[in-house]
Design an enzyme around this catalytic site. Structure first.
Site: not given
Ligand SMILES: Nc1ncnc2c1ncn2[C@@H]1O[C@H](COP(=O)(O)OP(=O)(O)OP(=O)(O)O)[C@@H](O)[C@H]1O
Ligand SMILES: Cc1ncc(CO)c(N)n1
Length: 279
Positions: A174, A208, A210-213
């Protein structure tokens, strides 16, 4: 028949990430969500205030209780926290090799708090990556797992190949953390050599959390319904883009994304996401 997915992850009391984000996403995509809790975090939009891991035996018992009874067709892992929890999760999941497994190698929360102990990284690499259908690291996680720094698309390709050599069937690296580029671009690569980029415009928003989850949960939901991995990642990219675009102003820090946005938009696959084939 109702499709069922299992998330093995930590609780975010603030409701935007972790098991709460996973269950909301499963529900939005029409999948019945089940869960095995690995840790309780006291967390809000500003950060993580406390972490209490669940006893590894209780984590195993939850997984067994769900898998022994319910027809789970896809599994996701999120925050696993410790070496002991990773080992026991891997041990339980080894008995179910035919269920697609999405590993989101969660390490650090947005505010900087550690959600994975340093000494657990090795167990993640050795025990879980080899049995994964897909791994979904963000850039800092891929840097820790590979020991390489990632600043460009070329670096992402090199890191993705290094991660595939650790045994997962596919990787989605990502690019959300590459704030130097005007788009949010993720690299999908399989061990069979399939390879494409998913690009959407970068949305300027603090919301943003929780985007990854949410992204990994959407992939898992689509796999649970029987879609191919390629279709699942593309639908999930539309889902997360809509959720970020319609992010919710809550709390005083990084607000959550709107898990209902994709459904409210009519689940349209618009031109928001561009697929770029590579070879
Ligand atoms: N500002 C943004 N605008 C559009 N898409 C985004 C943005 N930030 C993240 N994404 C997209 O959201 C998805 C999650 O990516 P990200 O790299 O943010 O995950 P993460 O860091 O694991 O998230 P978390 O904060 O939950 O740990 C990917 O498809 C990424 O390209
Ligand atoms: C419990 C939990 N899992 C994953 C993440 C990553 O976004 C978070 N902030 N909290």
């Amino acid at each position: 028949m109702t499709s069922v997915a299992l998330t093995i992850a930590g609780s975010d009391s603030g409701g935007g990430a972790g098991i709460q984000a996973d269950l909301k996403t499963f529900q939005e995509l029409g999948v019945f969500g089940t869960s095995a809790l690995t840790a309780i975090t006291a967390q809000n939009t500003l950060g993580v205030h406390a972490v209490q891991p669940v006893d590894p035996k209780t984590v195993a018992a939850q997984i067994r209780a769900v898998l022994d009874d319910l027809p789970v067709t896809a599994i996701k892992t999120g925050m696993l926290f410790s070496d002991e929890i990773i080992r026991i999760v891997a041990e339980e999941l080894k008995s179910f090799p035919s269920i697609p497994l999405v590993i989101d190698p969660v390490m650090i929360a947005k505010g900087g708090a550690s959600l994975l102990q340093n000494e657990a990284v090795l167990a993640l690499c050795k025990q879980l990556l080899p049995i994964a259908t897909l791994i979904t690291p963000n850039i800092p996680e891929a840097e820790v797992l590979t020991g390489q720094s990632i600043h460009s698309e070329e670096d992402m390709e090199v890191a993705a190949k290094a991660l595939l050599s650790m045994g997962p069937s596919a990787i989605l690296l990502k690019g959300g953390h590459r704030e130097d580029v005007p788009f949010a671009e993720d690299l999908f690569m399989t061990a069979d050599g399939e390879h494409f980029l998913m690009r959407s415009k970068r949305i300027a928003t603090p919301n943003t959390h929780g985007t990854g989850c949410t992204f990994a949960a959407a992939i898992t939901a689509e796999l649970a319904k029987g879609h191919s991995l390629e279709d699942a990642v593309v639908t999930a990219k539309h889902f997360i883009h809509a959720a970020i675009e319609d992010g919710i102003e809550l709390g005083n820090g990084h607000g959550p994304t709107n898990h209902a946005a994709y459904r409210k938009s009519g689940q349209l696959k618009t031109k928001e996401v561009e697929l770029i084939e590579r070879n």
